[in-house]
Design a protein around this motif. Structure first.
Motif, PDB file in Angstrom:
ATOM      1  N   LYS A   1      -0.084 109.712  52.476  1.00 25.54           N
ATOM      2  CA  LYS A   1       0.241 110.960  52.174  1.00 25.54           C
ATOM      3  C   LYS A   1      -0.564 111.893  52.869  1.00 25.54           C
ATOM      4  CE  LYS A   1       1.192 112.166  48.336  1.00 25.54           C
ATOM      5  NZ  LYS A   1       0.753 110.475  47.801  1.00 25.54           N
ATOM      6  N   GLY A   2      -2.429 111.055  52.703  1.00 24.49           N
ATOM      7  CA  GLY A   2      -3.506 110.942  52.897  1.00 24.49           C
ATOM      8  C   GLY A   2      -4.498 111.356  52.368  1.00 24.49           C
ATOM      9  N   ASP A   3      -6.150 110.852  52.821  1.00 24.90           N
ATOM     10  CA  ASP A   3      -6.749 111.179  51.794  1.00 24.90           C
ATOM     11  C   ASP A   3      -6.910 111.728  50.966  1.00 24.90           C
ATOM     12  OD1 ASP A   3      -9.718 110.980  50.694  1.00 24.90           O
ATOM     13  OD2 ASP A   3     -10.399 109.590  52.144  1.00 24.90           O
TER      14      ASP A   3
ATOM     15  N   ALA B   1     -10.260 118.803  51.005  1.00 24.21           N
ATOM     16  CA  ALA B   1     -10.800 119.478  51.780  1.00 24.21           C
ATOM     17  C   ALA B   1      -9.907 120.600  53.079  1.00 24.21           C
ATOM     18  CB  ALA B   1     -12.089 118.801  52.604  1.00 24.21           C
ATOM     19  N   VAL B   2      -8.863 120.366  53.252  1.00 25.99           N
ATOM     20  CA  VAL B   2      -8.378 121.220  54.008  1.00 25.99           C
ATOM     21  C   VAL B   2      -7.008 122.475  53.692  1.00 25.99           C
ATOM     22  CG1 VAL B   2      -5.936 120.537  54.984  1.00 25.99           C
ATOM     23  CG2 VAL B   2      -7.493 119.367  55.655  1.00 25.99           C
TER      24      VAL B   2
ATOM     25  N   ASP C   1       0.123 119.712  47.747  1.00 28.74           N
ATOM     26  CA  ASP C   1       1.284 119.087  47.778  1.00 28.74           C
ATOM     27  C   ASP C   1       2.188 119.463  48.872  1.00 28.74           C
ATOM     28  OD1 ASP C   1       1.435 121.294  47.210  1.00 28.74           O
ATOM     29  OD2 ASP C   1       3.501 121.199  45.454  1.00 28.74           O
ATOM     30  N   HIS C   2       1.774 120.631  49.672  1.00 35.86           N
ATOM     31  CA  HIS C   2       2.156 121.144  50.964  1.00 35.86           C
ATOM     32  C   HIS C   2       1.127 121.136  52.479  1.00 35.86           C
ATOM     33  CE1 HIS C   2       3.748 124.102  47.951  1.00 35.86           C
ATOM     34  NE2 HIS C   2       4.331 124.780  48.614  1.00 35.86           N
TER      35      HIS C   2
ATOM     36  N   ALA D   1       3.430 122.380  55.241  1.00 32.62           N
ATOM     37  CA  ALA D   1       5.423 122.398  54.585  1.00 32.62           C
ATOM     38  C   ALA D   1       5.264 122.125  53.336  1.00 32.62           C
ATOM     39  CB  ALA D   1       5.520 121.041  55.810  1.00 32.62           C
ATOM     40  N   GLU D   2       6.628 122.794  53.443  1.00 28.44           N
ATOM     41  CA  GLU D   2       6.873 122.804  52.083  1.00 28.44           C
ATOM     42  C   GLU D   2       7.708 121.039  51.627  1.00 28.44           C
ATOM     43  OE1 GLU D   2       8.166 125.265  49.470  1.00 28.44           O
ATOM     44  OE2 GLU D   2       6.407 125.935  50.684  1.00 28.44           O
ATOM     45  N   PRO D   3       7.113 121.090  49.798  1.00 23.21           N
ATOM     46  CA  PRO D   3       6.346 119.808  49.531  1.00 23.21           C
ATOM     47  C   PRO D   3       7.935 118.910  50.074  1.00 23.21           C
ATOM     48  CG  PRO D   3       6.002 121.277  48.050  1.00 23.21           C
ATOM     49  CD  PRO D   3       6.737 122.026  48.999  1.00 23.21           C
ATOM     50  N   GLU D   4       9.965 119.810  49.980  1.00 21.64           N
ATOM     51  CA  GLU D   4      10.155 118.823  50.083  1.00 21.64           C
ATOM     52  C   GLU D   4      10.777 117.967  52.016  1.00 21.64           C
ATOM     53  OE1 GLU D   4      11.178 121.858  47.347  1.00 21.64           O
ATOM     54  OE2 GLU D   4      10.041 121.986  48.932  1.00 21.64           O
ATOM     55  N   LEU D   5       9.938 118.616  52.542  1.00 21.62           N
ATOM     56  CA  LEU D   5       9.974 118.514  54.536  1.00 21.62           C
ATOM     57  C   LEU D   5       8.842 117.363  54.274  1.00 21.62           C
ATOM     58  CD1 LEU D   5      10.053 122.001  55.766  1.00 21.62           C
ATOM     59  CD2 LEU D   5      11.695 119.630  55.769  1.00 21.62           C
ATOM     60  N   LEU D   6       7.916 117.512  53.508  1.00 16.61           N
ATOM     61  CA  LEU D   6       7.007 116.503  54.017  1.00 16.61           C
ATOM     62  C   LEU D   6       7.261 115.413  52.973  1.00 16.61           C
ATOM     63  CD1 LEU D   6       3.314 118.645  52.907  1.00 16.61           C
ATOM     64  CD2 LEU D   6       4.682 117.693  55.108  1.00 16.61           C
ATOM     65  N   ALA D   7       8.159 115.252  52.086  1.00 12.72           N
ATOM     66  CA  ALA D   7       8.174 114.187  51.957  1.00 12.72           C
ATOM     67  C   ALA D   7       9.539 113.207  52.483  1.00 12.72           C
ATOM     68  CB  ALA D   7       9.115 114.112  50.418  1.00 12.72           C
ATOM     69  N   VAL D   8      10.289 113.903  53.667  1.00 12.03           N
ATOM     70  CA  VAL D   8      10.491 113.435  54.266  1.00 12.03           C
ATOM     71  C   VAL D   8       9.630 112.983  55.339  1.00 12.03           C
ATOM     72  CG1 VAL D   8      13.296 113.629  56.108  1.00 12.03           C
ATOM     73  CG2 VAL D   8      12.842 114.864  53.807  1.00 12.03           C
ATOM     74  N   MET D   9       8.729 113.762  56.140  1.00 16.47           N
ATOM     75  CA  MET D   9       8.090 113.147  56.900  1.00 16.47           C
ATOM     76  C   MET D   9       7.352 111.760  56.699  1.00 16.47           C
ATOM     77  SD  MET D   9       7.072 116.597  58.595  1.00 16.47           S
ATOM     78  CE  MET D   9       7.495 118.163  58.493  1.00 16.47           C
ATOM     79  N   ASN D  10       6.919 111.856  55.005  1.00 16.69           N
ATOM     80  CA  ASN D  10       6.266 110.924  54.835  1.00 16.69           C
ATOM     81  C   ASN D  10       6.721 109.484  55.163  1.00 16.69           C
ATOM     82  OD1 ASN D  10       3.751 109.063  54.317  1.00 16.69           O
ATOM     83  ND2 ASN D  10       4.462 109.958  51.800  1.00 16.69           N
ATOM     84  N   ARG D  11       8.438 109.351  54.798  1.00 19.99           N
ATOM     85  CA  ARG D  11       8.874 108.852  54.837  1.00 19.99           C
ATOM     86  C   ARG D  11       9.325 108.196  56.284  1.00 19.99           C
ATOM     87  NH1 ARG D  11      13.141 110.479  52.411  1.00 19.99           N
ATOM     88  NH2 ARG D  11      15.413 110.271  54.094  1.00 19.99           N
ATOM     89  N   ILE D  12       9.828 108.948  57.208  1.00 21.55           N
ATOM     90  CA  ILE D  12       9.828 108.712  58.590  1.00 21.55           C
ATOM     91  C   ILE D  12       8.589 107.772  59.166  1.00 21.55           C
ATOM     92  CG2 ILE D  12       9.876 109.404  60.899  1.00 21.55           C
ATOM     93  CD1 ILE D  12      11.483 111.768  59.766  1.00 21.55           C
ATOM     94  N   ASN D  13       7.021 108.948  58.715  1.00 24.78           N
ATOM     95  CA  ASN D  13       5.648 107.897  58.805  1.00 24.78           C
ATOM     96  C   ASN D  13       5.998 106.948  58.748  1.00 24.78           C
ATOM     97  OD1 ASN D  13       3.337 108.741  60.638  1.00 24.78           O
ATOM     98  ND2 ASN D  13       2.563 108.779  58.330  1.00 24.78           N
ATOM     99  N   GLY D  14       5.998 106.357  57.237  1.00 26.45           N
ATOM    100  CA  GLY D  14       5.771 105.119  56.383  1.00 26.45           C
ATOM    101  C   GLY D  14       6.800 104.182  57.049  1.00 26.45           C
TER     102      GLY D  14
END
Length: 383
Positions: A65-67, A73-74, A89-90, A247-260
């Motif tokens: 998900k990132g450091d 910091a973001v 989580d966003h 973005a919303e956590p539900e969207l980021l969870a899908v993006m993280n799965r694709i990113n994997g």
């Protein structure tokens, strides 16, 4: 090969943006104004921080998900700069905002879903939408309207298949920035039609009039905005390849799965550099970004004195998008003539959508002395 192994969607080729190395090797005195890569080397303090952290062991896979320090910091910088609370989580750290937009399209689009883009637009948007199985729908904006987004044209483009709008502010290639009224109109339409906004906000410090307002900070927009941000342009870190998705956590969870399935995680060293960059964001703007303001205004002044060109003066970014209607040439013919007759490499407007015809893009990523040479050469041409 007897069999064509290339996927059908790629067999017709297509246009895009890439460095024309063949053209660059053609002339020894060529001036390259084609690619949006900042010419300054990343600040020494950022490089030193990354070097230090590499020595401390930040050379391994990190959290997908990132450091955690970068995400903190973001969030802290977002709240300080824009007054909107942001929880970790966003936030998802991506290997550039370009990949971030691709992850966004892959996460939200089903085959045949439509995404509205405002033409002229960053050329890669169309490819990203189509790779995800979506349909890119151009809503044109025009130079004679100062590239304003017309509400009636936008509404006419919305169908039951419309899923999202990509909104780039400040905008590549036109250099436009959009005011609060335009943001409010887009927010109103997004809520009325239940659409997402994919907000490409990577040139936020290259804004030469007023203060930047992220569209997700408008009432009701946090839950329907996917914000793409980047360290490439604002922090002169193009080669580090690190960006942020909010973005919303539900969207980021899908993006993280694709990113994997693609890159797993953004480079650890780049993320450590980004932590340092955020801590220096105000000094970087004062030290470097003001130089681009001087360049863009100088270039605009010079273009306005060239009789065969026209220009809507930019309000942000480091791009200009002059019109060439007075030359009698199309954009590809003009760019070819500029290369062969003046040894200047620029980008034709064709890849930027339907409204790119009759224009070319200049990236002011060289110093004023080089810009002066380029415009002196242009002034000697006639069409």
């Amino acid at each position: 090969m007897k069999r064509n192994y290339i996927a059908r969607r790629f067999q017709l080729g297509g246009t895009g943006l890439s460095l024309d190395t063949e053209a660059l090797s053609k002339y020894k005195d060529i001036i390259d104004l084609s690619i949006g890569d900042t010419d300054f080397t990343t600040d020494e303090a950022i490089i030193a921080a990354a070097f230090r952290d590499a020595g401390l062991g930040h050379t391994h896979y990190g959290d997908p998900k990132g450091d955690p320090e970068l995400i903190s910091a973001v969030c802290r910088a977002w709240e300080e700069d824009f007054g909107q609370p942001l929880s970790g989580d966003h936030v998802l750290v991506s290997t550039s905002s370009c990949l971030g937009m691709a992850l966004t399209m892959l996460a939200i689009l089903d085959p045949g879903d439509e995404v509205i883009v405002f033409s002229p637009y960053f050329a890669v948007y169309r490819s990203q939408i189509e790779l995800a199985g979506g349909v890119c729908v151009d809503v044109p904006t025009y130079a004679d309207e100062n590239y304003a987004i017309d509400e009636a044209r936008l509404r006419a483009a919305i169908t039951p298949r419309t899923k999202a709008i990509i909104f780039n502010n400040p905008a590549n290639p036109t250099g436009m920035s959009y005011d609060r009224d335009t943001l409010s109109m887009l927010a109103r339409i997004a809520q009325e039609y239940d659409l997402l906004i994919a907000a490409d906000e990577i040139y936020t410090t290259y804004l030469y009039e007023g203060d930047f307002c992220p569209i997700r900070t408008l009432p009701g927009m946090a839950e329907r905005t996917i914000t793409l941000n980047s360290f490439s342009k604002n922090y002169l870190m193009t080669g580090w390849r690190v960006g942020v998705i909010i973005a919303e956590p539900e969207l980021l969870a899908v993006m993280n799965r694709i990113n994997g399935a693609l890159v797993y995680t953004a480079p650890s060293i780049s993320q450590r550099a980004a932590i340092q960059a955020l801590s220096m964001r105000r000094s970087i703007r004062e030290k470097y970004i003001s130089e681009y303001r001087d360049r863009i205004f100088y270039a605009a002044d010079r273009i306005e004195k060239i009789p065969y060109l026209s220009l809507v003066r930019p309000k942000g970014t480091f791009y200009l998008f002059p019109g060439i209607e007075k030359t009698g040439l199309d954009e590809k013919q003009f760019c070819k003539a500029l290369l062969e007759r003046a040894h200047i490499l620029v980008t034709p407007g064709t890849p930027f959508g339907v409204s790119g015809a009759g224009h070319f893009r200049i990236a002011c990523t060289v110093g004023i002395e080089h810009l002066k040479t380029a415009f002196d050469r242009m002034e000697k041409l006639s069409f």
